[in-house]
Write an enzyme that holds these catalytic residues in place. Structure first.
Site, short mmCIF file in Angstrom:
data_model
loop_
_atom_site.label_atom_id
_atom_site.label_comp_id
_atom_site.label_asym_id
_atom_site.label_seq_id
_atom_site.Cartn_x
_atom_site.Cartn_y
_atom_site.Cartn_z
N GLU A 60 0.81 -1.22 0.00
CA GLU A 60 0.00 0.00 0.00
C GLU A 60 0.84 1.26 0.00
O GLU A 60 0.51 2.24 -0.67
CB GLU A 60 -0.95 0.00 1.21
CG GLU A 60 -2.12 -0.94 1.10
CD GLU A 60 -1.77 -2.40 1.35
OE1 GLU A 60 -2.61 -3.28 1.07
OE2 GLU A 60 -0.64 -2.65 1.84
N HIS A 129 -9.13 -5.69 11.35
CA HIS A 129 -9.82 -5.56 10.08
C HIS A 129 -11.23 -4.99 10.24
O HIS A 129 -12.08 -5.15 9.36
CB HIS A 129 -9.94 -6.94 9.40
CG HIS A 129 -8.65 -7.46 8.86
ND1 HIS A 129 -7.60 -7.78 9.67
CD2 HIS A 129 -8.24 -7.73 7.59
CE1 HIS A 129 -6.59 -8.24 8.93
NE2 HIS A 129 -6.95 -8.20 7.67
#
Length: 326
Positions: A60, A129
Site C-alpha cells: 500500500e 480488520h
C-alpha cells in the site's frame, strides 16, 4: 431510474469517468484480473486494458505513493485499498504527501486522487480488520472524506470525487456491496459537502452516515409506532461537513442523537456535538447523545461483536432519553 447493487454503482461511476477522461486510471490489489476483491471493478480490465486498470503487489505504501506522484504530474488516479485497515501502511503518503502538496508547493501542484475501499466492521474479521478511520482522515486539512450509504449516493459522490482537484478519501462497506437501490440514469453527480435529510421528522434529529445509518432507519420506524417523529440526516460527506443542514434540523426538533460506528473518543460525533452546542445551544431542550462502538478493539466473538456495535435498540433508548421518556 435503474436498480443497481452498490458494487455496480461504484464500477459504473469509475467506468463512466474513465471513458470521459483518459487521465483517470484504477490501481490496487486484485482490481484487474480478479475483477476486484468485492467485484467493484468487474469488467473494467476488459474495457480499459492493463494500462488503466492495474493490479499491484501487496504494498500500500508503494502504490499509494505512485498514485500521488502521478496525480502531481497530470493524472487522476483512483487507488483502491482492499480495506482501509490496510491504508495505515500507506498513511504517510496520504497525510504527508497528498494532503499537503498543494500548500507546500505554493499552489504549483494539485493532487486530484481518490483513495477508496471498505471501512469499519464487516462481520467476524477481528480487531485489525474492523476499524473506522473516518475521523482520522477528516482531522487532516487538505483531505475530503466521503462515506456513502446507498448505491445512488455511491455513484453520484464517487463521480464528484473523481472530478475533484483535491485528494478524496472515499469509504465504502463490505456489507453494503450487495445492497440494491435505484440509481438515476444518465449524467449524475452529487456535490461533496452536502448532507441529505433522508427522513423528515419533528421530535428529534438523528445524524449518521455509512452503513450504520440503517440502524437509525430501523429505530425511526419503531419509534413512529409510538408517535415519535424522527428526522434522519445522512452526512454523506464527513469533510467538508454540512453544518447548516444539521443546525437547521436541531432548530426544528430541539434534540439531537448522533449514531456513528467508531470509537467514542474524539470522533465525528464529537465534532458535530461541539458545532451544535456552540451555534444553536439555546435551541436544545436536552443534552446531545452520541452512540458509538464500545471503547475497545473490535472483538472476534459474534456475541461480543453484537454487544460492541451500536444497533437500533441503542438509538431507540437514546431518542427516548432526550425526549425524557425513558
Amino acid at each position: 431510474m435503474k436498480t443497481l447493487q452498490f458494487r455496480q454503482a461504484i464500477a459504473e461511476a469509475m467506468s463512466e469517468e474513465m471513458r470521459r477522461d483518459e487521465s483517470i486510471y484504477l490501481m490496487g490489489e486484485e482490481v484487474a484480473e480478479y475483477n476486484g476483491a468485492y467485484k467493484a471493478s468487474k469488467g473494467m480490465l476488459d474495457e480499459f486494458g492493463p494500462d488503466r486498470v492495474l493490479d499491484t503487489p501487496i504494498s500500500e505504501l508503494g502504490f499509494a505513493g505512485i498514485g500521488v506522484g502521478s496525480a502531481m504530474n497530470g493524472n487522476r488516479p483512483i487507488i483502491e485499498f482492499m480495506t482501509f485497515n490496510f491504508s495505515l501502511v500507506g498513511i504517510d503518503q496520504i497525510i504527508n504527501n497528498a494532503a499537503k502538496i498543494r500548500q507546500m508547493s505554493g499552489g504549483q501542484f494539485d493532487c486530484p486522487i481518490v483513495f477508496r475501499g471498505p471501512t469499519a466492521s464487516a462481520g467476524q474479521l477481528a480487531a485489525t480488520h474492523s476499524q473506522a478511520f473516518e475521523s482520522w482522515f477528516a482531522n487532516c486539512p487538505g483531505l475530503k472524506v466521503v462515506v456513502p450509504s446507498n448505491p445512488a449516493d455511491a455513484k453520484g459522490l464517487l463521480k464528484a470525487s473523481i472530478r475533484d482537484n483535491d485528494p478524496v478519501i472515499f469509504m465504502e462497506s463490505e456489507q453494503m456491496y450487495g445492497d440494491k437501490g435505484e440509481v438515476p440514469e444518465g449524467e449524475f453527480t452529487i456535490p461533496l459537502g452536502v448532507a441529505e435529510i433522508k427522513r423528515e421528522g419533528k421530535d428529534v434529529t438523528i445524524v449518521s452516515f455509512g452503513k450504520i445509518i440503517k440502524e437509525a432507519y430501523k429505530a425511526a420506524d419503531e419509534l413512529e409506532k409510538e408517535g415519535i417523529s424522527c428526522e434522519v440526516i445522512d452526512l454523506r460527506t464527513v469533510r467538508p461537513m454540512d453544518h447548516e443542514t444539521i443546525l437547521n434540523s436541531v432548530k426544528k426538533t430541539n434534540r439531537l442523537v448522533i449514531l456513528e460506528e467508531a470509537w467514542p473518543f474524539g470522533n465525528v460525533a464529537t465534532e458535530i456535538t461541539y458545532q451544535v452546542q456552540e451555534k444553536v445551544f439555546d435551541y436544545l431542550d436536552a443534552p446531545i447523545i452520541k452512540i458509538n462502538t464500545a471503547d475497545t478493539p473490535a472483538p472476534y466473538s459474534p456475541v461480543l461483536l453484537e454487544e460492541w456495535l451500536p444497533n437500533s435498540d441503542d438509538v431507540v433508548k437514546a431518542v427516548k432519553k432526550v425526549l425524557y421518556k425513558d
